[in-house]
Design a protein around this motif. Structure first.
Motif, short mmCIF file in Angstrom:
data_model
loop_
_atom_site.label_atom_id
_atom_site.label_comp_id
_atom_site.label_asym_id
_atom_site.label_seq_id
_atom_site.Cartn_x
_atom_site.Cartn_y
_atom_site.Cartn_z
N HIS A 181 -7.72 2.05 1.11
CA HIS A 181 -6.89 1.74 -0.06
C HIS A 181 -7.75 1.52 -1.30
CE1 HIS A 181 -3.83 1.19 3.03
NE2 HIS A 181 -2.93 1.19 2.08
N TRP A 241 0.78 4.48 -2.46
CA TRP A 241 0.64 5.87 -2.02
C TRP A 241 1.79 6.72 -2.57
CZ3 TRP A 241 -3.90 7.12 -0.52
CH2 TRP A 241 -4.67 6.30 0.31
N LEU A 278 -2.50 -0.29 -4.73
CA LEU A 278 -3.54 0.05 -3.76
C LEU A 278 -4.63 -1.01 -3.73
CD1 LEU A 278 -3.75 3.86 -4.61
CD2 LEU A 278 -2.84 2.87 -2.50
N GLY A 294 0.81 -1.21 0.00
CA GLY A 294 0.00 0.00 0.00
C GLY A 294 0.85 1.26 0.00
#
Length: 243
Positions: free
Chosen positions: A90, A56, A71, A52
């Motif tokens: 997410h 980001w 994600l 994740g």
């Protein structure tokens, strides 16, 4: 180093440096190696979190197209772990990863910003952004970055710039932590919006407001910029603790 998790953490750190240097293929390779080690060590949460985090980071660099699969994968893993809140954040970020300057995005922008973009006027765009109130400017800029309209290439001054831009928010967070609840609602709203754009501050702020002051605990799984912001929050709170 025989500890798989420690090896994975080291690979993630190296990968982060490579990502900042723009070496996406090598950074991705190190992430994949690290994830395998996390799984071998039984660290499913760490695997999901780092996948994740990579998404980001790509999103923050203006590459939502590349960020989306990471994600989505993190959302799937968090769902399997029963962490539905993490999964939802997410998943929402993946679905919210717009690309390009759409009509809807243009229509939603302040007139001066919209006009500069339509004219292709770079200097005019900067002037229009600078004329906005700080909070609005940051939100507009984040939306343009997410859409890939403006670049988010990182420089050596990024930490300093982030601290400057977020100073009012950090002051407000520190104020709540030291007993002034007057702006708490506005801050919580801002943190939710920033999280959608790739800033992972909300959980750390919640912990700070609950009394946590250990930087290492608060900085787990945060990238360099988020860590710097959390550190600054603690520095702003420290004089009140001493008093």
């Amino acid at each position: 180093m025989n500890d798989p998790k420690a090896q994975a953490d080291a690979l993630i750190k190296r990968g982060h440096t490579l990502l900042e240097q723009g070496d996406l293929p090598q950074a991705t390779d190190l992430l994949n190696q690290a994830v395998k080690l996390y799984w071998a060590a039984g660290e499913q949460y760490a695997a999901a979190a780092q996948i994740g985090n990579y998404g980001w980071a790509l999103r923050r660099r203006g590459r939502p197209d590349l960020a989306r699969p990471y994600l989505e994968e993190a959302a799937s893993l968090f769902t399997q772990l029963g962490l539905t809140d993490f999964a939802e954040r997410h998943r929402f970020a993946a679905e919210d990863a717009h690309t390009g300057l759409t009509d809807d995005l243009l229509t939603s922008l302040p007139p001066a910003v919209r006009g500069a973009l339509e004219r292709g006027d770079v200097e005019g765009l900067q002037f229009a952004l600078d004329a906005l109130p700080l909070a609005e400017r940051e939100l507009i800029l984040e939306r343009l970055m997410t859409a890939g309209v403006v670049s988010t290439a990182r420089s050596n001054d990024d930490v300093t710039e982030a601290l400057r831009q977020f100073e009012p928010l950090l002051q407000g967070i520190a104020a709540v932590a030291t007993g002034d609840e007057s702006e708490r609602g506005d801050i919580e709203t801002a943190l939710v919006e920033l999280e959608r754009k790739g800033w992972q501050l909300r959980q750390a702020v919640s912990q700070i407001w609950q009394g946590e002051r250990n930087l290492d605990m608060l900085s787990q799984h945060l990238d360099e910029l988020d860590q710097a912001l959390v550190k600054k929050m603690l520095e702003l709170i420290e004089p009140h603790r001493a008093g």
